[in-house]
Write a protein that holds these residues in place. Structure first.
Motif, PDB file in Angstrom:
ATOM      1  N   LEU A   1      17.506 132.077  31.010  1.00 29.98           N
ATOM      2  CA  LEU A   1      17.199 133.081  32.022  1.00 29.98           C
ATOM      3  C   LEU A   1      17.260 132.465  33.424  1.00 29.98           C
ATOM      4  CD1 LEU A   1      16.384 136.054  32.187  1.00 29.98           C
ATOM      5  CD2 LEU A   1      14.010 135.334  32.062  1.00 29.98           C
ATOM      6  N   LYS A   2      16.679 131.283  33.568  1.00 29.82           N
ATOM      7  CA  LYS A   2      16.705 130.584  34.858  1.00 29.82           C
ATOM      8  C   LYS A   2      18.143 130.223  35.254  1.00 29.82           C
ATOM      9  CE  LYS A   2      15.049 126.441  37.141  1.00 29.82           C
ATOM     10  NZ  LYS A   2      14.538 125.101  36.962  1.00 29.82           N
ATOM     11  N   ASP A   3      18.913 129.683  34.302  1.00 30.07           N
ATOM     12  CA  ASP A   3      20.295 129.281  34.586  1.00 30.07           C
ATOM     13  C   ASP A   3      21.161 130.479  34.985  1.00 30.07           C
ATOM     14  OD1 ASP A   3      19.670 126.669  34.058  1.00 30.07           O
ATOM     15  OD2 ASP A   3      20.581 126.634  32.060  1.00 30.07           O
ATOM     16  N   MET A   4      21.029 131.582  34.265  1.00 27.01           N
ATOM     17  CA  MET A   4      21.846 132.755  34.572  1.00 27.01           C
ATOM     18  C   MET A   4      21.475 133.340  35.938  1.00 27.01           C
ATOM     19  SD  MET A   4      22.464 134.546  30.901  1.00 27.01           S
ATOM     20  CE  MET A   4      23.858 135.503  31.471  1.00 27.01           C
ATOM     21  N   ASN A   5      20.202 133.339  36.269  1.00 30.32           N
ATOM     22  CA  ASN A   5      19.798 133.822  37.590  1.00 30.32           C
ATOM     23  C   ASN A   5      20.294 132.890  38.691  1.00 30.32           C
ATOM     24  OD1 ASN A   5      18.463 136.348  37.240  1.00 30.32           O
ATOM     25  ND2 ASN A   5      16.823 135.256  36.194  1.00 30.32           N
ATOM     26  N   ASN A   6      20.340 131.591  38.421  1.00 30.99           N
ATOM     27  CA  ASN A   6      20.918 130.639  39.386  1.00 30.99           C
ATOM     28  C   ASN A   6      22.399 130.923  39.608  1.00 30.99           C
ATOM     29  OD1 ASN A   6      18.551 129.280  39.877  1.00 30.99           O
ATOM     30  ND2 ASN A   6      18.956 127.659  38.399  1.00 30.99           N
ATOM     31  N   MET A   7      23.122 131.246  38.526  1.00 24.44           N
ATOM     32  CA  MET A   7      24.548 131.576  38.658  1.00 24.44           C
ATOM     33  C   MET A   7      24.743 132.830  39.499  1.00 24.44           C
ATOM     34  SD  MET A   7      26.251 130.822  34.971  1.00 24.44           S
ATOM     35  CE  MET A   7      24.977 130.404  33.807  1.00 24.44           C
ATOM     36  N   LEU A   8      23.927 133.841  39.251  1.00 20.36           N
ATOM     37  CA  LEU A   8      24.037 135.075  40.029  1.00 20.36           C
ATOM     38  C   LEU A   8      23.714 134.829  41.504  1.00 20.36           C
ATOM     39  CD1 LEU A   8      22.536 137.764  37.652  1.00 20.36           C
ATOM     40  CD2 LEU A   8      24.909 137.490  38.335  1.00 20.36           C
ATOM     41  N   SER A   9      22.749 133.984  41.776  1.00 16.16           N
ATOM     42  CA  SER A   9      22.413 133.646  43.165  1.00 16.16           C
ATOM     43  C   SER A   9      23.592 132.966  43.849  1.00 16.16           C
ATOM     44  CB  SER A   9      21.205 132.709  43.210  1.00 16.16           C
ATOM     45  OG  SER A   9      20.072 133.354  42.721  1.00 16.16           O
ATOM     46  N   PHE A  10      24.273 132.100  43.119  1.00 17.89           N
ATOM     47  CA  PHE A  10      25.439 131.410  43.672  1.00 17.89           C
ATOM     48  C   PHE A  10      26.541 132.411  43.999  1.00 17.89           C
ATOM     49  CE2 PHE A  10      29.515 129.205  43.039  1.00 17.89           C
ATOM     50  CZ  PHE A  10      29.412 128.271  44.058  1.00 17.89           C
ATOM     51  N   VAL A  11      26.787 133.352  43.101  1.00  9.96           N
ATOM     52  CA  VAL A  11      27.822 134.366  43.335  1.00  9.96           C
ATOM     53  C   VAL A  11      27.443 135.233  44.534  1.00  9.96           C
ATOM     54  CG1 VAL A  11      28.956 136.402  42.365  1.00  9.96           C
ATOM     55  CG2 VAL A  11      28.648 134.367  40.959  1.00  9.96           C
ATOM     56  N   GLU A  12      26.187 135.577  44.669  1.00 12.02           N
ATOM     57  CA  GLU A  12      25.739 136.350  45.825  1.00 12.02           C
ATOM     58  C   GLU A  12      25.976 135.580  47.121  1.00 12.02           C
ATOM     59  OE1 GLU A  12      21.682 137.350  44.907  1.00 12.02           O
ATOM     60  OE2 GLU A  12      22.283 139.091  43.717  1.00 12.02           O
ATOM     61  N   LYS A  13      25.765 134.269  47.090  1.00 12.14           N
ATOM     62  CA  LYS A  13      26.047 133.430  48.265  1.00 12.14           C
ATOM     63  C   LYS A  13      27.534 133.481  48.612  1.00 12.14           C
ATOM     64  CE  LYS A  13      22.866 130.842  50.187  1.00 12.14           C
ATOM     65  NZ  LYS A  13      22.406 131.188  51.507  1.00 12.14           N
ATOM     66  N   LEU A  14      28.389 133.434  47.578  1.00 14.81           N
ATOM     67  CA  LEU A  14      29.836 133.477  47.812  1.00 14.81           C
ATOM     68  C   LEU A  14      30.256 134.795  48.454  1.00 14.81           C
ATOM     69  CD1 LEU A  14      31.273 131.877  44.551  1.00 14.81           C
ATOM     70  CD2 LEU A  14      31.170 130.853  46.821  1.00 14.81           C
ATOM     71  N   GLN A  15      29.563 135.872  48.118  1.00 13.66           N
ATOM     72  CA  GLN A  15      29.919 137.181  48.669  1.00 13.66           C
ATOM     73  C   GLN A  15      29.613 137.269  50.165  1.00 13.66           C
ATOM     74  OE1 GLN A  15      27.838 139.852  46.037  1.00 13.66           O
ATOM     75  NE2 GLN A  15      29.556 139.944  44.618  1.00 13.66           N
ATOM     76  N   GLU A  16      28.833 136.358  50.689  1.00 14.97           N
ATOM     77  CA  GLU A  16      28.530 136.334  52.116  1.00 14.97           C
ATOM     78  C   GLU A  16      29.685 135.773  52.946  1.00 14.97           C
ATOM     79  OE1 GLU A  16      24.928 134.118  52.648  1.00 14.97           O
ATOM     80  OE2 GLU A  16      23.775 135.430  51.328  1.00 14.97           O
TER      81      GLU A  16
END
Length: 95
Positions: free
Chosen positions: A28-43
């Protein structure tokens, strides 16, 4: 966006994954970290960036297809753990 325990369990079911509670928390922690990274890329501003067709400019070296002698069916099935007269037998994976 974040993944909750219910979504994680659904993804695990679809991927045929099983894990204990400790591993579930880590996943759960790892997948949320991946989503956070993708959200950063969208910036990032990608307005004037050309899309890539490939990550390198290397050209694949392809060989010419040649017809060769094939493996006889009997020899191919000889050591198969499960087989019928013509085919390998495998477990059903689609419900």
């Amino acid at each position: 966006m974040s993944i909750n325990k219910e979504t994680l369990e659904k993804i695990a079911h679809l991927a045929r994954l099983e894990f204990d509670e400790k591993s579930e928390e880590k996943m759960l922690k790892d997948m949320n970290n991946m989503l956070s990274f993708v959200e950063k890329l969208q910036e990032l501003d990608t307005e004037n960036v050309e899309p890539l067709q490939a990550m390198s400019f290397e050209i694949n070296q392809l060989r010419e297809d040649k017809v060769k002698e094939h493996l006889p069916r009997e020899k191919g099935l000889k050591n198969a753990p499960k087989k019928d007269n013509e085919f390998f037998r495998v477990p059903k994976v689609i419900e």
